[in-house]
Design a protein around this motif. Structure first.
Motif, PDB file in Angstrom:
ATOM      1  N   ARG A  44      43.644  57.194  32.692  1.00 57.77           N
ATOM      2  CA  ARG A  44      42.616  57.972  31.835  1.00 57.77           C
ATOM      3  C   ARG A  44      40.847  59.312  32.079  1.00 57.77           C
ATOM      4  NH1 ARG A  44      38.987  56.587  27.638  1.00 57.77           N
ATOM      5  NH2 ARG A  44      39.712  58.639  26.004  1.00 57.77           N
ATOM      6  N   LYS A  45      41.183  58.242  33.326  1.00 59.23           N
ATOM      7  CA  LYS A  45      39.310  58.865  33.967  1.00 59.23           C
ATOM      8  C   LYS A  45      39.834  59.756  34.987  1.00 59.23           C
ATOM      9  CE  LYS A  45      36.529  57.491  30.807  1.00 59.23           C
ATOM     10  NZ  LYS A  45      35.346  58.497  30.138  1.00 59.23           N
ATOM     11  N   LEU A  46      40.752  58.811  35.910  1.00 53.47           N
ATOM     12  CA  LEU A  46      41.106  59.581  36.699  1.00 53.47           C
ATOM     13  C   LEU A  46      42.294  60.483  37.241  1.00 53.47           C
ATOM     14  CD1 LEU A  46      38.930  57.718  37.824  1.00 53.47           C
ATOM     15  CD2 LEU A  46      40.405  56.704  39.700  1.00 53.47           C
ATOM     16  N   GLY A  47      42.854  60.761  36.120  1.00 54.75           N
ATOM     17  CA  GLY A  47      44.320  61.780  36.713  1.00 54.75           C
ATOM     18  C   GLY A  47      43.905  63.010  36.545  1.00 54.75           C
ATOM     19  N   ASP A  48      44.454  64.063  37.631  1.00 56.10           N
ATOM     20  CA  ASP A  48      43.865  64.671  37.422  1.00 56.10           C
ATOM     21  C   ASP A  48      45.330  66.282  37.528  1.00 56.10           C
ATOM     22  OD1 ASP A  48      44.324  64.981  40.082  1.00 56.10           O
ATOM     23  OD2 ASP A  48      42.006  65.149  41.197  1.00 56.10           O
ATOM     24  N   SER A  49      45.243  67.205  38.234  1.00 53.06           N
ATOM     25  CA  SER A  49      46.746  67.727  38.365  1.00 53.06           C
ATOM     26  C   SER A  49      46.523  67.807  39.352  1.00 53.06           C
ATOM     27  CB  SER A  49      45.817  69.709  38.011  1.00 53.06           C
ATOM     28  OG  SER A  49      44.928  69.717  39.273  1.00 53.06           O
ATOM     29  N   LEU A  87      47.105  64.545  41.222  1.00 52.63           N
ATOM     30  CA  LEU A  87      47.546  62.850  40.584  1.00 52.63           C
ATOM     31  C   LEU A  87      47.056  62.600  39.891  1.00 52.63           C
ATOM     32  CD1 LEU A  87      48.599  60.994  42.977  1.00 52.63           C
ATOM     33  CD2 LEU A  87      46.689  59.820  43.044  1.00 52.63           C
ATOM     34  N   GLY A  88      48.454  62.905  38.776  1.00 47.31           N
ATOM     35  CA  GLY A  88      48.633  62.324  37.652  1.00 47.31           C
ATOM     36  C   GLY A  88      48.248  61.218  36.554  1.00 47.31           C
ATOM     37  N   MET A 135      49.585  59.348  34.826  1.00 46.94           N
ATOM     38  CA  MET A 135      50.452  58.563  35.031  1.00 46.94           C
ATOM     39  C   MET A 135      50.985  57.615  36.233  1.00 46.94           C
ATOM     40  SD  MET A 135      54.904  58.865  33.888  1.00 46.94           S
ATOM     41  CE  MET A 135      54.675  59.188  32.608  1.00 46.94           C
ATOM     42  N   THR A 136      50.249  58.319  37.805  1.00 44.20           N
ATOM     43  CA  THR A 136      50.823  57.577  38.602  1.00 44.20           C
ATOM     44  C   THR A 136      49.566  57.400  39.549  1.00 44.20           C
ATOM     45  OG1 THR A 136      52.041  59.714  39.441  1.00 44.20           O
ATOM     46  CG2 THR A 136      50.769  58.375  41.350  1.00 44.20           C
ATOM     47  N   VAL A 137      48.588  57.652  38.916  1.00 47.77           N
ATOM     48  CA  VAL A 137      47.229  56.596  38.747  1.00 47.77           C
ATOM     49  C   VAL A 137      47.331  55.362  37.978  1.00 47.77           C
ATOM     50  CG1 VAL A 137      44.953  56.436  38.759  1.00 47.77           C
ATOM     51  CG2 VAL A 137      45.803  58.691  39.199  1.00 47.77           C
ATOM     52  N   ARG A 138      48.283  55.176  36.516  1.00 50.72           N
ATOM     53  CA  ARG A 138      48.539  53.958  36.035  1.00 50.72           C
ATOM     54  C   ARG A 138      49.552  53.171  37.047  1.00 50.72           C
ATOM     55  NH1 ARG A 138      50.409  52.026  30.552  1.00 50.72           N
ATOM     56  NH2 ARG A 138      48.992  50.417  30.487  1.00 50.72           N
ATOM     57  N   GLU A 139      50.190  53.800  37.029  1.00 46.10           N
ATOM     58  CA  GLU A 139      50.872  52.601  38.788  1.00 46.10           C
ATOM     59  C   GLU A 139      50.295  52.202  39.532  1.00 46.10           C
ATOM     60  OE1 GLU A 139      54.162  55.549  39.288  1.00 46.10           O
ATOM     61  OE2 GLU A 139      54.600  55.265  37.673  1.00 46.10           O
ATOM     62  N   VAL A 140      49.927  53.279  40.267  1.00 47.44           N
ATOM     63  CA  VAL A 140      49.156  52.417  41.202  1.00 47.44           C
ATOM     64  C   VAL A 140      47.696  51.575  40.891  1.00 47.44           C
ATOM     65  CG1 VAL A 140      46.570  53.304  43.254  1.00 47.44           C
ATOM     66  CG2 VAL A 140      48.900  54.214  42.225  1.00 47.44           C
ATOM     67  N   ALA A 141      47.764  51.328  40.056  1.00 48.26           N
ATOM     68  CA  ALA A 141      46.026  50.274  39.762  1.00 48.26           C
ATOM     69  C   ALA A 141      47.070  49.610  39.089  1.00 48.26           C
ATOM     70  CB  ALA A 141      46.065  51.077  38.730  1.00 48.26           C
ATOM     71  N   LEU A 142      47.898  49.517  38.330  1.00 45.43           N
ATOM     72  CA  LEU A 142      49.119  48.321  37.665  1.00 45.43           C
ATOM     73  C   LEU A 142      49.361  47.627  38.904  1.00 45.43           C
ATOM     74  CD1 LEU A 142      51.106  49.254  34.485  1.00 45.43           C
ATOM     75  CD2 LEU A 142      49.132  47.392  34.722  1.00 45.43           C
ATOM     76  N   ALA A 143      49.966  48.105  40.159  1.00 38.64           N
ATOM     77  CA  ALA A 143      50.312  47.764  41.015  1.00 38.64           C
ATOM     78  C   ALA A 143      49.231  46.951  41.779  1.00 38.64           C
ATOM     79  CB  ALA A 143      50.715  48.948  41.891  1.00 38.64           C
ATOM     80  N   ALA A 144      48.368  47.309  42.048  1.00 39.79           N
ATOM     81  CA  ALA A 144      47.263  46.779  42.547  1.00 39.79           C
ATOM     82  C   ALA A 144      46.304  45.152  42.097  1.00 39.79           C
ATOM     83  CB  ALA A 144      45.524  47.497  43.202  1.00 39.79           C
ATOM     84  N   MET A 145      46.891  45.629  40.037  1.00 38.38           N
ATOM     85  CA  MET A 145      46.220  44.092  39.868  1.00 38.38           C
ATOM     86  C   MET A 145      47.086  43.187  39.925  1.00 38.38           C
ATOM     87  SD  MET A 145      44.784  46.148  36.541  1.00 38.38           S
ATOM     88  CE  MET A 145      43.298  47.504  36.987  1.00 38.38           C
ATOM     89  N   GLN A 146      48.374  44.025  39.553  1.00 36.92           N
ATOM     90  CA  GLN A 146      49.590  43.075  39.459  1.00 36.92           C
ATOM     91  C   GLN A 146      49.765  41.958  41.621  1.00 36.92           C
ATOM     92  OE1 GLN A 146      52.902  45.124  39.411  1.00 36.92           O
ATOM     93  NE2 GLN A 146      52.615  44.661  36.993  1.00 36.92           N
ATOM     94  N   ALA A 147      49.411  42.958  42.189  1.00 40.84           N
ATOM     95  CA  ALA A 147      49.331  42.361  43.375  1.00 40.84           C
ATOM     96  C   ALA A 147      48.266  41.029  43.496  1.00 40.84           C
ATOM     97  CB  ALA A 147      49.117  43.355  44.907  1.00 40.84           C
ATOM     98  N   ASP A 148      47.098  41.740  43.189  1.00 42.29           N
ATOM     99  CA  ASP A 148      45.766  41.071  43.599  1.00 42.29           C
ATOM    100  C   ASP A 148      45.479  40.473  42.096  1.00 42.29           C
ATOM    101  OD1 ASP A 148      43.189  40.017  44.659  1.00 42.29           O
ATOM    102  OD2 ASP A 148      42.880  41.641  45.661  1.00 42.29           O
ATOM    103  N   PRO A 149      45.104  39.220  41.766  1.00 37.67           N
ATOM    104  CA  PRO A 149      44.654  39.283  39.930  1.00 37.67           C
ATOM    105  C   PRO A 149      43.690  39.325  40.310  1.00 37.67           C
ATOM    106  CG  PRO A 149      46.772  37.511  40.558  1.00 37.67           C
ATOM    107  CD  PRO A 149      46.633  38.331  41.776  1.00 37.67           C
ATOM    108  N   SER A 150      42.525  38.806  41.904  1.00 36.48           N
ATOM    109  CA  SER A 150      41.341  38.868  41.465  1.00 36.48           C
ATOM    110  C   SER A 150      40.833  39.934  40.995  1.00 36.48           C
ATOM    111  CB  SER A 150      40.936  38.169  43.211  1.00 36.48           C
ATOM    112  OG  SER A 150      41.013  39.718  43.807  1.00 36.48           O
ATOM    113  N   ILE A 151      41.363  41.225  41.529  1.00 43.22           N
ATOM    114  CA  ILE A 151      40.889  42.209  40.966  1.00 43.22           C
ATOM    115  C   ILE A 151      40.727  42.153  38.930  1.00 43.22           C
ATOM    116  CG2 ILE A 151      41.090  44.678  40.064  1.00 43.22           C
ATOM    117  CD1 ILE A 151      42.829  45.094  42.872  1.00 43.22           C
TER     118      ILE A 151
END
Length: 277
Positions: free
Chosen positions: A59-64, A66-67, A69-85
């Protein structure tokens, strides 16, 4: 993702950060009904910290370009791949709770403090960089800089339990390293000394306190539990446990207190050694 517990730096006991954050959000929603919808969408509708944090980053980084929803998918993928985040996000929240007397609960940094939000967004950018996705990592860096006035190269390395107070004007270069339990205030620069390439940025040890406006320049080591006074310009290594101040920085107290980043004590000792490092 399984619920994670980490140890509180204050009590030394296990602390369920997600439960504490949810409790604070529930209290706030009851006390401020006008914010109940926001609190529900950002925190209370999620099952764990990764869900809430990825939503908040989106909700902070999304813009016209990079929406959200896409930012959230990227962030979730990062957290699932690397729990240290997520573990680092928890430790960072505990650090704010311990060191910032202005907050009432974990809710304030999670929702409103740009230092905390910028750091968690950077953690996703760093994961992208480590995956070789440098263009998207730079996009995240650019958005973080635009939104929060915090400019951290995605290749930099930053530990956990880090407190970025106020955030405005923070600059951290490509080859900089920031250890665990560090505290830094606004307008801190961890930069280079010229246009040279390669390893050219500072290495900040564990538990270091960097005062407002401190400039640490070049590939130099700031030892564990050192303190850099506000407005100082540091061009040479600082021994562990010592305090430096001035332009250029000089040793003014060595050793200093045991844990300056946790006490946030920016005062200087009455006895000043005043010799150039």
């Amino acid at each position: 993702m399984a619920k994670l517990e980490i140890v509180s730096p204050v009590t030394g006991s296990p602390r369920d950060v997600w439960a504490s954050l949810r409790c604070a959000a529930e209290d706030a929603a009851r006390d401020e009904p006008q914010l109940a919808s926001q609190l529900n969408s950002v925190i209370l509708s999620h099952d764990d910290l990764s869900g809430a944090l990825s939503f908040q980053i989106a909700r902070k980084l999304g813009d016209s370009e990079l929406g959200a929803m896409t930012v959230r998918e990227v962030a979730l993928a990062a957290m699932q791949a690397d729990p240290s985040i997520v573990r680092s996000a928890e430790a960072d929240l505990l650090a704010v709770e311990e060191r910032d007397p202005a907050i009432r609960s974990m809710l304030q940094p999670f929702l409103y403090f740009k230092g905390y939000q910028a750091l968690q967004s950077w953690r996703v950018a760093h994961w992208l960089w480590e995956q070789g996705r440098d263009t998207l990592a730079f996009h995240f860096q650019s958005r973080i800089s635009e939104l929060f006035q915090v400019d951290i190269h995605p290749a930099a390395k930053i530990g956990s339990g880090v407190f970025v107070d106020h955030g405005t004007g923070i600059v951290i270069g490509e080859t900089a390293v920031v250890g665990d339990e560090v505290s830094m205030l606004h307008a801190v620069t961890l930069g280079g000394t010229g246009a040279e390439r390669g390893d050219r940025h500072p290495k900040i040890g564990r538990g270091v306190l960097l005062g407002a406006g401190a400039k640490v320049l070049g590939n130099i080591q700031i030892g564990d539990y050192a303190k850099v006074a506000s407005g100082s310009v540091v061009l040479k290594p600082v021994p562990s446990g010592c305090t430096v101040a001035g332009v250029p920085a000089r040793l003014v107290n060595c050793p200093t207190e045991a844990a300056p980043a946790r006490t946030m004590d920016h005062t200087l000792a009455d006895v000043v050694y005043d010799y150039v490092i």
